[in-house]
Write a protein that holds these residues in place. Structure first.
Motif, mmCIF file in Angstrom:
data_model
loop_
_atom_site.group_PDB
_atom_site.id
_atom_site.type_symbol
_atom_site.label_atom_id
_atom_site.label_comp_id
_atom_site.label_asym_id
_atom_site.label_seq_id
_atom_site.Cartn_x
_atom_site.Cartn_y
_atom_site.Cartn_z
ATOM 1 N N ASP A 1 51.111 37.834 44.166
ATOM 2 C CA ASP A 1 49.696 38.168 44.343
ATOM 3 C C ASP A 1 48.875 37.941 43.082
ATOM 4 N N THR A 2 49.517 37.937 41.919
ATOM 5 C CA THR A 2 48.753 37.646 40.695
ATOM 6 C C THR A 2 48.162 36.237 40.763
ATOM 7 N N MET A 3 48.840 35.344 41.487
ATOM 8 C CA MET A 3 48.296 33.994 41.636
ATOM 9 C C MET A 3 47.068 34.000 42.544
ATOM 10 N N ASN A 4 47.089 34.851 43.558
ATOM 11 C CA ASN A 4 45.903 34.980 44.412
ATOM 12 C C ASN A 4 44.715 35.481 43.605
ATOM 13 N N LYS A 5 44.973 36.461 42.754
ATOM 14 C CA LYS A 5 43.889 36.996 41.908
ATOM 15 C C LYS A 5 43.366 35.920 40.948
ATOM 16 N N ALA A 6 44.283 35.122 40.396
ATOM 17 C CA ALA A 6 43.879 34.042 39.493
ATOM 18 C C ALA A 6 43.066 32.986 40.246
ATOM 19 N N GLU B 1 41.164 33.592 42.819
ATOM 20 C CA GLU B 1 39.839 34.204 42.996
ATOM 21 C C GLU B 1 39.002 34.036 41.729
ATOM 22 N N GLU B 2 39.638 34.255 40.580
ATOM 23 C CA GLU B 2 38.944 34.100 39.302
ATOM 24 C C GLU B 2 38.535 32.640 39.096
ATOM 25 N N PHE B 3 39.422 31.730 39.485
ATOM 26 C CA PHE B 3 39.094 30.305 39.394
ATOM 27 C C PHE B 3 37.818 29.991 40.179
ATOM 28 N N ILE B 4 37.726 30.513 41.388
ATOM 29 C CA ILE B 4 36.544 30.265 42.218
ATOM 30 C C ILE B 4 35.302 30.836 41.543
ATOM 31 N N THR B 5 35.409 32.049 41.016
ATOM 32 C CA THR B 5 34.261 32.682 40.355
ATOM 33 C C THR B 5 33.769 31.845 39.176
ATOM 34 N N VAL B 6 34.688 31.448 38.289
ATOM 35 C CA VAL B 6 34.258 30.700 37.105
ATOM 36 C C VAL B 6 33.821 29.285 37.464
ATOM 37 N N SER B 7 34.406 28.720 38.524
ATOM 38 C CA SER B 7 33.965 27.391 38.968
ATOM 39 C C SER B 7 32.531 27.448 39.481
ATOM 40 N N MET B 8 32.210 28.496 40.212
ATOM 41 C CA MET B 8 30.846 28.657 40.708
ATOM 42 C C MET B 8 29.869 28.844 39.537
ATOM 43 N N GLU B 9 30.296 29.612 38.539
ATOM 44 C CA GLU B 9 29.453 29.791 37.355
ATOM 45 C C GLU B 9 29.218 28.445 36.662
ATOM 46 N N PHE B 10 30.266 27.638 36.588
ATOM 47 C CA PHE B 10 30.148 26.324 35.977
ATOM 48 C C PHE B 10 29.158 25.455 36.754
ATOM 49 N N MET B 11 29.294 25.456 38.071
ATOM 50 C CA MET B 11 28.388 24.641 38.892
ATOM 51 C C MET B 11 26.933 25.072 38.711
ATOM 52 N N GLN B 12 26.707 26.390 38.688
ATOM 53 C CA GLN B 12 25.332 26.874 38.494
ATOM 54 C C GLN B 12 24.783 26.441 37.137
ATOM 55 N N LEU B 13 25.615 26.543 36.112
ATOM 56 C CA LEU B 13 25.197 26.132 34.773
ATOM 57 C C LEU B 13 24.940 24.629 34.723
ATOM 58 N N ALA B 14 25.813 23.855 35.370
ATOM 59 C CA ALA B 14 25.663 22.399 35.377
ATOM 60 C C ALA B 14 24.369 21.982 36.068
ATOM 61 N N GLN B 15 23.945 22.750 37.067
ATOM 62 C CA GLN B 15 22.695 22.433 37.769
ATOM 63 C C GLN B 15 21.470 22.918 36.994
ATOM 64 N N GLU C 1 32.508 25.904 27.271
ATOM 65 C CA GLU C 1 33.027 27.281 27.276
ATOM 66 C C GLU C 1 33.408 27.705 28.692
ATOM 67 N N SER C 2 32.581 27.338 29.655
ATOM 68 C CA SER C 2 32.860 27.662 31.051
ATOM 69 C C SER C 2 34.124 26.949 31.534
ATOM 70 N N ILE C 3 34.306 25.718 31.099
ATOM 71 C CA ILE C 3 35.510 24.962 31.474
ATOM 72 C C ILE C 3 36.758 25.633 30.906
ATOM 73 N N GLU C 4 36.666 26.145 29.684
ATOM 74 C CA GLU C 4 37.825 26.822 29.092
ATOM 75 C C GLU C 4 38.146 28.124 29.825
ATOM 76 N N LYS C 5 37.121 28.794 30.353
ATOM 77 C CA LYS C 5 37.383 29.977 31.196
ATOM 78 C C LYS C 5 38.136 29.558 32.448
ATOM 79 N N THR C 6 37.740 28.414 32.994
ATOM 80 C CA THR C 6 38.428 27.886 34.172
ATOM 81 C C THR C 6 39.874 27.571 33.834
ATOM 82 N N ARG C 7 40.082 26.944 32.701
ATOM 83 C CA ARG C 7 41.443 26.577 32.278
ATOM 84 C C ARG C 7 42.333 27.810 32.124
ATOM 85 N N ALA C 8 41.753 28.901 31.649
ATOM 86 C CA ALA C 8 42.533 30.125 31.426
ATOM 87 C C ALA C 8 43.100 30.704 32.719
ATOM 88 N N THR C 9 42.510 30.359 33.848
ATOM 89 C CA THR C 9 43.005 30.915 35.119
ATOM 90 C C THR C 9 44.364 30.344 35.504
#
Length: 199
Positions: free
Chosen positions: A78-83, A85-99, A110-118
């Protein structure tokens, strides 16, 4: 050019990560409560019935231990499921920032590195080498899928970094298909583990 390259980014890939979330969603199985305790040491005069009761209690204790092992293991799954979920959250943040601020490459990086950490939850799971008894085969499949997911996430982040810097990346044209494949395998491997653990 930057905005054209960003078209390969997250909407579809985030949806692929979502497939990982659904595979093992109900995996918070809890071990059964103990309903009996081990019989006390008996004297030489123990009757056959008492011996049978002791044997039955030992079997129940073993079953409880196996159930507990499975629950602990499924919590790790389940830790992978949580990760994811976090991936989706930070990816959405990245998309909003990119737009909203596509020229802010420092914030995008910085947002990409948050994504990588997941990816860490997948790396950690892939390193597990002692699954519960009876789950060895489905675990091997899931551990392999988790490792491939982490590797693909790493490449995905490299593609994003190249994109924000206006550079090409060798995986630019294949990352979406690669991601789809690894996310599908991860989802199916999670389902196989959950099914095996329920037996």
């Amino acid at each position: 050019m930057f905005k054209n390259k960003l078209r390969i980014i997250p909407a579809v890939l985030a949806a692929m990560a979502l497939t990982a979330l659904t595979a093992c969603g109900g995996s918070d199985s809890k071990p059964a409560d103990a309903t009996t305790t081990a019989a006390e040491t008996t004297t030489e005069a123990t009757t056959e019935a008492e011996k049978e009761e002791t044997t039955e209690t030992a079997k129940e204790t073993e079953a409880e231990a196996a159930s507990s092992d499975n629950s602990d293991y499924l919590a790790q799954v389940d830790t992978m499921n949580k990760a994811a979920e976090e991936f989706i959250t930070v990816s959405m943040e990245f998309m909003q920032l990119a737009q909203s601020d596509p020229e802010n490459t420092d914030a995008l990086a910085e947002s990409i590195e948050k994504t990588r950490a997941t990816k860490q939850a997948f790396v950690d799971f892939a390193a597990i080498d002692t699954p519960p008894e009876g789950l060895e085969e489905p675990h091997a499949r899931l551990a392999k899928a988790a490792g491939e997911y982490a590797d693909t996430l790493e490449v995905y982040c490299d593609v994003l970094l190249a994109s924000i810097n206006g550079e090409d990346h060798e995986a630019m044209n294949t990352i979406q298909e690669d991601w789809t494949n690894v996310a599908t395998e991860l989802s199916e491997a999670m389902a196989a583990v959950e099914e095996a653990a329920a037996k």
